[in-house]
Design a protein around this motif. Structure first.
Motif, PDB file in Angstrom:
ATOM      1  N   GLY A  80      32.661  38.440  51.239  1.00 32.53           N
ATOM      2  CA  GLY A  80      33.330  38.615  49.959  1.00 32.53           C
ATOM      3  C   GLY A  80      34.352  37.525  49.693  1.00 32.53           C
ATOM      4  O   GLY A  80      34.883  36.913  50.623  1.00 32.53           O
ATOM      5  N   LEU A  81      34.600  37.285  48.408  1.00 33.76           N
ATOM      6  CA  LEU A  81      35.623  36.316  47.987  1.00 33.76           C
ATOM      7  C   LEU A  81      35.471  34.973  48.711  1.00 33.76           C
ATOM      8  O   LEU A  81      36.422  34.434  49.276  1.00 33.76           O
ATOM      9  CB  LEU A  81      37.032  36.878  48.234  1.00 33.76           C
ATOM     10  N   ASN A  82      34.266  34.418  48.671  1.00 40.47           N
ATOM     11  CA  ASN A  82      34.013  33.198  49.435  1.00 40.47           C
ATOM     12  C   ASN A  82      33.882  31.953  48.569  1.00 40.47           C
ATOM     13  O   ASN A  82      33.390  30.925  49.026  1.00 40.47           O
ATOM     14  CB  ASN A  82      32.768  33.357  50.308  1.00 40.47           C
ATOM     15  N   TYR A  83      34.313  32.029  47.301  1.00 41.04           N
ATOM     16  CA  TYR A  83      34.332  30.846  46.443  1.00 41.04           C
ATOM     17  C   TYR A  83      35.735  30.693  45.876  1.00 41.04           C
ATOM     18  O   TYR A  83      36.328  31.659  45.385  1.00 41.04           O
ATOM     19  CB  TYR A  83      33.325  30.979  45.300  1.00 41.04           C
ATOM     20  N   HIS A  86      35.853  31.845  42.226  1.00 44.84           N
ATOM     21  CA  HIS A  86      35.737  33.304  42.068  1.00 44.84           C
ATOM     22  C   HIS A  86      37.043  33.997  42.453  1.00 44.84           C
ATOM     23  O   HIS A  86      37.474  34.953  41.796  1.00 44.84           O
ATOM     24  CB  HIS A  86      34.585  33.829  42.927  1.00 44.84           C
ATOM     25  N   ALA A  87      37.686  33.524  43.513  1.00 43.14           N
ATOM     26  CA  ALA A  87      38.991  34.097  43.888  1.00 43.14           C
ATOM     27  C   ALA A  87      39.997  33.898  42.760  1.00 43.14           C
ATOM     28  O   ALA A  87      40.751  34.816  42.408  1.00 43.14           O
ATOM     29  CB  ALA A  87      39.493  33.463  45.182  1.00 43.14           C
ATOM     30  N   ARG A  88      39.994  32.717  42.154  1.00 42.41           N
ATOM     31  CA  ARG A  88      40.921  32.449  41.057  1.00 42.41           C
ATOM     32  C   ARG A  88      40.678  33.366  39.870  1.00 42.41           C
ATOM     33  O   ARG A  88      41.610  33.909  39.278  1.00 42.41           O
ATOM     34  CB  ARG A  88      40.809  30.984  40.612  1.00 42.41           C
ATOM     35  N   GLU A  89      39.401  33.564  39.507  1.00 41.72           N
ATOM     36  CA  GLU A  89      39.128  34.357  38.305  1.00 41.72           C
ATOM     37  C   GLU A  89      39.467  35.831  38.487  1.00 41.72           C
ATOM     38  O   GLU A  89      39.747  36.537  37.519  1.00 41.72           O
ATOM     39  CB  GLU A  89      37.661  34.210  37.878  1.00 41.72           C
ATOM     40  N   THR A  90      39.447  36.313  39.717  1.00 45.52           N
ATOM     41  CA  THR A  90      39.777  37.722  39.971  1.00 45.52           C
ATOM     42  C   THR A  90      41.236  37.913  40.362  1.00 45.52           C
ATOM     43  O   THR A  90      41.666  39.032  40.641  1.00 45.52           O
ATOM     44  CB  THR A  90      38.870  38.305  41.068  1.00 45.52           C
ATOM     45  N   GLY A  91      41.994  36.808  40.402  1.00 45.46           N
ATOM     46  CA  GLY A  91      43.417  36.902  40.733  1.00 45.46           C
ATOM     47  C   GLY A  91      43.689  37.160  42.195  1.00 45.46           C
ATOM     48  O   GLY A  91      44.779  37.620  42.557  1.00 45.46           O
ATOM     49  N   ALA A  92      42.716  36.859  43.054  1.00 48.70           N
ATOM     50  CA  ALA A  92      42.876  37.113  44.491  1.00 48.70           C
ATOM     51  C   ALA A  92      43.263  35.827  45.218  1.00 48.70           C
ATOM     52  O   ALA A  92      42.859  34.724  44.825  1.00 48.70           O
ATOM     53  CB  ALA A  92      41.583  37.664  45.077  1.00 48.70           C
ATOM     54  N   LEU A 253      33.615  41.166  36.249  1.00 53.29           N
ATOM     55  CA  LEU A 253      34.939  41.589  36.711  1.00 53.29           C
ATOM     56  C   LEU A 253      36.014  40.581  36.352  1.00 53.29           C
ATOM     57  O   LEU A 253      37.162  40.950  36.075  1.00 53.29           O
ATOM     58  CB  LEU A 253      34.906  41.809  38.227  1.00 53.29           C
ATOM     59  N   GLY A 254      35.700  39.307  36.342  1.00 51.61           N
ATOM     60  CA  GLY A 254      36.676  38.261  36.103  1.00 51.61           C
ATOM     61  C   GLY A 254      36.872  37.905  34.635  1.00 51.61           C
ATOM     62  O   GLY A 254      37.639  36.994  34.319  1.00 51.61           O
ATOM     63  N   ARG A 255      36.217  38.621  33.718  1.00 52.85           N
ATOM     64  CA  ARG A 255      36.286  38.288  32.303  1.00 52.85           C
ATOM     65  C   ARG A 255      37.307  39.162  31.575  1.00 52.85           C
ATOM     66  O   ARG A 255      37.676  40.237  32.060  1.00 52.85           O
ATOM     67  CB  ARG A 255      34.897  38.411  31.674  1.00 52.85           C
ATOM     68  N   PRO A 256      37.748  38.725  30.397  1.00 52.91           N
ATOM     69  CA  PRO A 256      38.717  39.528  29.643  1.00 52.91           C
ATOM     70  C   PRO A 256      38.123  40.861  29.194  1.00 52.91           C
ATOM     71  O   PRO A 256      36.899  41.010  29.089  1.00 52.91           O
ATOM     72  CB  PRO A 256      39.035  38.634  28.425  1.00 52.91           C
ATOM     73  N   GLU A 257      38.993  41.813  28.912  1.00 51.39           N
ATOM     74  CA  GLU A 257      38.545  43.088  28.356  1.00 51.39           C
ATOM     75  C   GLU A 257      38.058  42.884  26.911  1.00 51.39           C
ATOM     76  O   GLU A 257      38.618  42.055  26.185  1.00 51.39           O
ATOM     77  CB  GLU A 257      39.706  44.097  28.383  1.00 51.39           C
ATOM     78  N   PRO A 258      37.061  43.637  26.489  1.00 52.53           N
ATOM     79  CA  PRO A 258      36.257  44.552  27.304  1.00 52.53           C
ATOM     80  C   PRO A 258      35.253  43.769  28.152  1.00 52.53           C
ATOM     81  O   PRO A 258      34.546  42.913  27.641  1.00 52.53           O
ATOM     82  CB  PRO A 258      35.544  45.408  26.254  1.00 52.53           C
ATOM     83  N   LYS A 259      35.256  44.046  29.424  1.00 56.03           N
ATOM     84  CA  LYS A 259      34.409  43.292  30.350  1.00 56.03           C
ATOM     85  C   LYS A 259      32.935  43.640  30.092  1.00 56.03           C
ATOM     86  O   LYS A 259      32.586  44.810  29.932  1.00 56.03           O
ATOM     87  CB  LYS A 259      34.802  43.608  31.791  1.00 56.03           C
ATOM     88  N   PRO A 260      32.063  42.636  30.075  1.00 61.79           N
ATOM     89  CA  PRO A 260      30.662  42.842  29.665  1.00 61.79           C
ATOM     90  C   PRO A 260      29.768  43.340  30.804  1.00 61.79           C
ATOM     91  O   PRO A 260      28.781  42.671  31.192  1.00 61.79           O
ATOM     92  CB  PRO A 260      30.242  41.446  29.202  1.00 61.79           C
ATOM     93  N   TYR A 261      30.092  44.503  31.347  1.00 64.75           N
ATOM     94  CA  TYR A 261      29.287  45.019  32.454  1.00 64.75           C
ATOM     95  C   TYR A 261      27.856  45.322  31.995  1.00 64.75           C
ATOM     96  O   TYR A 261      27.579  45.494  30.800  1.00 64.75           O
ATOM     97  CB  TYR A 261      29.940  46.269  33.035  1.00 64.75           C
ATOM     98  N   LEU A 262      26.969  45.398  32.969  1.00 60.28           N
ATOM     99  CA  LEU A 262      25.549  45.560  32.697  1.00 60.28           C
ATOM    100  C   LEU A 262      25.215  46.986  32.267  1.00 60.28           C
ATOM    101  O   LEU A 262      25.813  47.951  32.739  1.00 60.28           O
ATOM    102  CB  LEU A 262      24.736  45.187  33.938  1.00 60.28           C
ATOM    103  N   ARG A 263      24.208  47.068  31.395  1.00 65.08           N
ATOM    104  CA  ARG A 263      23.701  48.342  30.902  1.00 65.08           C
ATOM    105  C   ARG A 263      22.172  48.333  30.976  1.00 65.08           C
ATOM    106  O   ARG A 263      21.548  47.271  31.055  1.00 65.08           O
ATOM    107  CB  ARG A 263      24.132  48.575  29.452  1.00 65.08           C
ATOM    108  N   ALA A 264      21.590  49.521  30.919  1.00 64.09           N
ATOM    109  CA  ALA A 264      20.134  49.610  30.845  1.00 64.09           C
ATOM    110  C   ALA A 264      19.636  48.806  29.651  1.00 64.09           C
ATOM    111  O   ALA A 264      20.231  48.842  28.570  1.00 64.09           O
ATOM    112  CB  ALA A 264      19.710  51.066  30.726  1.00 64.09           C
ATOM    113  N   GLY A 265      18.561  48.062  29.847  1.00 65.08           N
ATOM    114  CA  GLY A 265      18.010  47.205  28.813  1.00 65.08           C
ATOM    115  C   GLY A 265      18.404  45.752  28.949  1.00 65.08           C
ATOM    116  O   GLY A 265      17.752  44.866  28.381  1.00 65.08           O
ATOM    117  N   ASP A 266      19.479  45.472  29.691  1.00 62.45           N
ATOM    118  CA  ASP A 266      19.876  44.084  29.922  1.00 62.45           C
ATOM    119  C   ASP A 266      18.858  43.381  30.817  1.00 62.45           C
ATOM    120  O   ASP A 266      18.186  44.012  31.651  1.00 62.45           O
ATOM    121  CB  ASP A 266      21.254  44.016  30.580  1.00 62.45           C
TER     122      ASP A 266
END
Length: 285
Positions: A80-83, A86-92, A253-266
């Protein structure tokens, strides 16, 4: 070589994609693509010799399902958190040592199989990752230079994740990582000799045709050699084990709200340079 397994789920047969892009039947040469095969230099040599001699029968690829390129996977170790990005975008903060978690081997599906959105999920996320496939037992590997000798090859992995289950429901990350169909793998297992530098691979992922991730393994905090060396200090890695090495920036997870999580049909599509491309349609579990 590009090794793969084709056919209906649970009844796949071994195959090879030759240099001309033709699918070849390996069932007359080896019983399957698995850990024992990857550890058997003589068997791999038989495949290579038969392929170079033009002795492998052609398979009709039309309508033929591609399964995970590896059978009887031992364990799936994830980093986890190996880029850095990616760490920057999630604030870690970048971790001082690799973060390790596990996925069950039964999360593995084919590269074009359906991915199921878990019941009750509102935060199913995407992650394109480089998967490292072990081909030689690794126990207390002493150096990064020695680590690559234990790698049989590489593949594209989609580390699908449910962020609420992973982060907000207590305990370890495993609840958000082990839902059914949450680790498409393939299309091919590309042998290590075809990947001279695993730290120079582009990774990309699209959702419904929109580019979401566009990164490089050069951004890894802990390179493949260090990941293999490090993990071998805590557990023995056997032929047929898989290590998912983390994801670059661009996850929901790293995007602004509302975060575009996946849904059926994607529809999610992902690729890594030289390792092939995946495509999955999402449906409700």
């Amino acid at each position: 070589m590009k090794l793969l397994r084709v056919g209906t789920a649970g009844a796949e047969q071994p195959a090879l994609l030759d240099a001309g892009g033709t699918l070849r039947d390996l069932s007359g040469v080896v019983p399957d693509i698995d850990g024992p095969l990857l550890a058997d230099a003589a068997a791999l040599s038989r495949i290579r010799t038969a392929a170079e001699a033009g002795e492998l029968p052609e398979l009709d690829a039309d309508g033929l399902r591609i399964g995970p390129p590896l059978a009887r996977i031992g364990k799936v170790v994830c980093i986890g958190l190996n880029y850095h990005d990616h760490a920057r975008e999630t604030g870690a903060e970048p971790p001082p040592e690799p973060v390790i978690f596990f996925k069950a081997a039964d999360t593995m599906v084919g590269p074009h199989d359906t991915v199921l959105v878990p019941r009750g999920s509102t935060k199913t996320d995407w992650e394109v990752e480089l998967a490292v496939v072990i081909g030689r037992t690794a126990r207390y590997v002493e150096s990064q230079e020695e680590a690559l000798a234990h790698v049989a090859g590489y593949a594209v992995a989609h580390d699908v994740s449910e962020r609420e289950f992973q982060i907000e429901r207590g305990g370890t990350w495993d609840k958000g990582k082990n839902c059914e169909t949450f680790n498409p793998l393939g299309p091919w297992l590309v042998t290590a000799d075809e990947v001279p530098d695993p730290q120079n691979l582009g990774l990309r992922l699209w959702v419904n045709g929109e580019l979401k991730q566009d990164g490089s393994t050069a951004e890894q905090i802990f390179p493949v050699t260090e990941v293999v060396r490090y993990v071998s200090q805590f557990m023995t890695l056997y032929p047929g084990d898989v290590i998912n090495t983390g994801t670059p920036a661009g996850v929901a997870l790293g995007r602004p709200e509302p975060k575009p999580y996946l849904r059926a049909g994607d529809v999610v599509e992902l690729e890594i340079d030289g390792l092939g491309r995946q495509r999955q349609e999402l449906k409700d579990a």
